[in-house]
Design an enzyme around this catalytic site. Structure first.
Site, PDB file in Angstrom:
ATOM      1  N   PHE A 134       7.965-106.279   0.441  1.00 21.84           N
ATOM      2  CA  PHE A 134       7.197-107.481   0.089  1.00 21.84           C
ATOM      3  C   PHE A 134       5.851-107.404   0.789  1.00 21.84           C
ATOM      4  O   PHE A 134       5.778-107.242   2.010  1.00 21.84           O
ATOM      5  CB  PHE A 134       7.927-108.755   0.517  1.00 21.84           C
ATOM      6  N   ASP A 219       2.576-102.310   7.053  1.00 19.04           N
ATOM      7  CA  ASP A 219       2.385-103.749   6.861  1.00 19.04           C
ATOM      8  C   ASP A 219       3.184-104.431   7.972  1.00 19.04           C
ATOM      9  O   ASP A 219       4.406-104.571   7.887  1.00 19.04           O
ATOM     10  CB  ASP A 219       2.897-104.150   5.474  1.00 19.04           C
ATOM     11  N   LYS A 248       0.277-113.566   9.927  1.00 18.62           N
ATOM     12  CA  LYS A 248       1.246-114.455  10.597  1.00 18.62           C
ATOM     13  C   LYS A 248       0.939-114.659  12.079  1.00 18.62           C
ATOM     14  O   LYS A 248       0.062-115.440  12.431  1.00 18.62           O
ATOM     15  CB  LYS A 248       2.664-113.918  10.384  1.00 18.62           C
TER      16      LYS A 248
HETATM   17  C1  LIG Z   1       5.458-108.098   5.271  1.00 20.09           C
HETATM   18  C2  LIG Z   1       4.597-109.136   4.639  1.00 20.09           C
HETATM   19  N1  LIG Z   1       3.458-108.769   4.027  1.00 20.09           N
HETATM   20  C3  LIG Z   1       2.628-109.670   3.476  1.00 20.09           C
HETATM   21  C4  LIG Z   1       2.929-111.013   3.477  1.00 20.09           C
HETATM   22  C5  LIG Z   1       1.989-111.998   2.848  1.00 20.09           C
HETATM   23  O1  LIG Z   1       1.398-112.800   3.820  1.00 20.09           O
HETATM   24  P1  LIG Z   1       0.730-114.211   3.407  1.00 20.09           P
HETATM   25  O2  LIG Z   1       1.843-115.085   2.945  1.00 20.09           O
HETATM   26  O3  LIG Z   1       0.062-114.683   4.660  1.00 20.09           O
HETATM   27  O4  LIG Z   1      -0.254-113.908   2.320  1.00 20.09           O
HETATM   28  C6  LIG Z   1       4.117-111.449   4.085  1.00 20.09           C
HETATM   29  C7  LIG Z   1       4.499-112.874   4.071  1.00 20.09           C
HETATM   30  O5  LIG Z   1       5.637-113.246   4.209  1.00 20.09           O
HETATM   31  C8  LIG Z   1       4.970-110.484   4.680  1.00 20.09           C
HETATM   32  O6  LIG Z   1       6.113-110.839   5.276  1.00 20.09           O
END
Ligand SMILES: Cc1ncc(COP(=O)(O)O)c(C=O)c1O
Length: 394
Positions: A134, A219, A248
């Site tokens: 994700f 990521d 986050k």
């Molecule tokens: C691993 C990962 N990448 C990207 C995102 C996307 O972040 P945002 O919701 O701040 O756009 C998240 C959000 O849960 C995530 O857990």
């Protein structure tokens, strides 16, 4: 829906939410508009690394708001320079670009890798990503995600994201071709249900990408900023990726993310990347308060001690109620329930004053504040124990 006299119908309906309006937070606790207190094991989805309304962030925001909120990204500002320096000094990366969200922090590496491919690899643009992964909700990051529910949505997707299987290096090797420029993964697949890449797999991936002159992008939006007991989870595998996305925790609750890259990979040309709010001093002031607290070795050691404490408590709970195994690292853990009862548990826990998240119908995810206390962990486990004991009444 009317919740304590507040009208919710003017908001666009994008997800199911319980009829609760949160009014105040302090550390590991939230209070709703009726004054009911909740112990929070969700913390904004692993966002509030220092808990709710931490004094250090509140003070940094108040001071910065009274000094300079934003001068425009066309000019430098001191908090963003300070934070970029801090991030560079604590990582294997040389350059930082600040973003407002995690998705934007992943969208940037996708563009950067494509630019790198254009300059150095004959226009190679494919980024191998993973089933279950994700990466956000922009069109490119949804396309990079390996979430089954996204597959039929918003077609046609952005091309160029073949999917491999986590912890299966030959599945990655098979996808490498002349158009491949990078491999991108979450060191722990958070939204999929807390499925870790093994440290051995992360090492294999670094070796494989290096031997094919491919970029390795991590990521760390969910795993970064102390969540796994190191400042970043790639350190646990003793590898050095080429690009990292964070979000986050870096803002400790305010919208802040960043992409970090090594000098050689930092090849954006003027105009390739930017944004009105990117690197604004107000959010970066919060980021500086977070890094000052979390990069302290004693703070990180305490995260590991708390992780061990939570692991022991959850293991006892699992034995008592005949549940399954624990997954994850640090304070990003999931408990397998062995059956599809997670939504009922989440609902019953909410009634009893505990906020907990179910990334899958058979698992609970634990992502408390990194400074939660042992006493608060015990309190949460007791509520879960009560909920599980009353399961037949659900
Ligand atoms: C691993 C990962 N990448 C990207 C995102 C996307 O972040 P945002 O919701 O701040 O756009 C998240 C959000 O849960 C995530 O857990």
């Amino acid at each position: 829906m009317q919740t304590s006299m507040l009208n919710t119908t003017a908001l666009m309906e994008i997800t199911a939410r319980p009829p609760v309006v949160f009014a105040r937070g302090d550390g590991s606790y939230l209070w709703d508009s009726n004054g009911k207190r909740y112990l929070d094991f969700v913390q904004g989805w692993a966002v509030n690394c220092l808990g709710h309304a931490p004094p250090a962030i509140a003070a940094a925001l108040a001071e910065q708001a009274a000094t300079l909120i934003t001068p425009s990204p066309a000019y430098f500002n001191a908090p963003s320079l300070k934070l970029a320096d801090a991030l560079v000094s604590h990582t294997c990366f040389d350059r930082v670009f600040f973003t407002n969200t995690g998705a934007e922090a992943v969208e940037g590496p996708i563009k950067l890798a494509r630019r790198f491919g254009e300059f150095h690899k004959d226009g190679a643009f494919e980024i191998i990503t993973f089933d279950g992964g994700f990466h956000g909700r922009t069109l490119a990051t949804m396309s990079a995600s390996g979430k089954a529910a996204f597959e039929p949505l918003f077609e046609p997707k952005v091309p160029g994201f073949p999917k491999a299987q986590l912890n299966d290096i030959s599945s990655v090797e098979r996808l490498i071709g002349p158009k491949t420029i990078a491999v991108m993964l979450e060191p722990i697949q958070g939204e999929a249900g807390v499925y870790p890449a093994t440290l051995a797999f992360l090492k294999e991936l670094r070796a494989l990408t290096s031997s094919h002159s491919l970029l390795l992008i991590v990521d760390e939006i969910q795993t970064g900023i102390g969540r796994t007991g190191k400042l970043f989870d790639y350190e646990n595998a003793a590898i050095e990726p080429d690009i990292m996305a964070i979000g986050k925790g870096i803002g400790g609750g305010v919208p802040l993310g960043a992409l970090l890259a090594t000098e050689v990979v930092s090849c954006f040309r003027h105009g390739d990347q930017g944004g009105t709010y990117n690197g604004n001093p107000l959010m970066c002031a919060a980021g500086n308060a977070v890094i000052d607290a979390v990069a302290n070795p004693a703070f990180l050691a305490n995260v590991m001690a708390l992780s061990q404490f939570l692991t022991v408590q959850l293991s006892k709970l699992a034995v008592k109620h005949g549940l399954g195994a624990l997954r994850g690292r640090g304070l990003l853990l999931a408990l397998d329930l062995g059956q599809d009862i997670a939504p009922q548990i989440v609902e019953a826990a909410l009634q009893k004053g505990l906020l907990i998240n179910a990334p899958r119908t058979d698992s609970l995810r634990f992502m408390p504040a990194l400074n939660i206390t042992e006493q608060e962990i015990i309190e949460g486990i007791q509520i879960l124990d009560d909920v599980l004991a009353g399961l037949s009444d659900l």
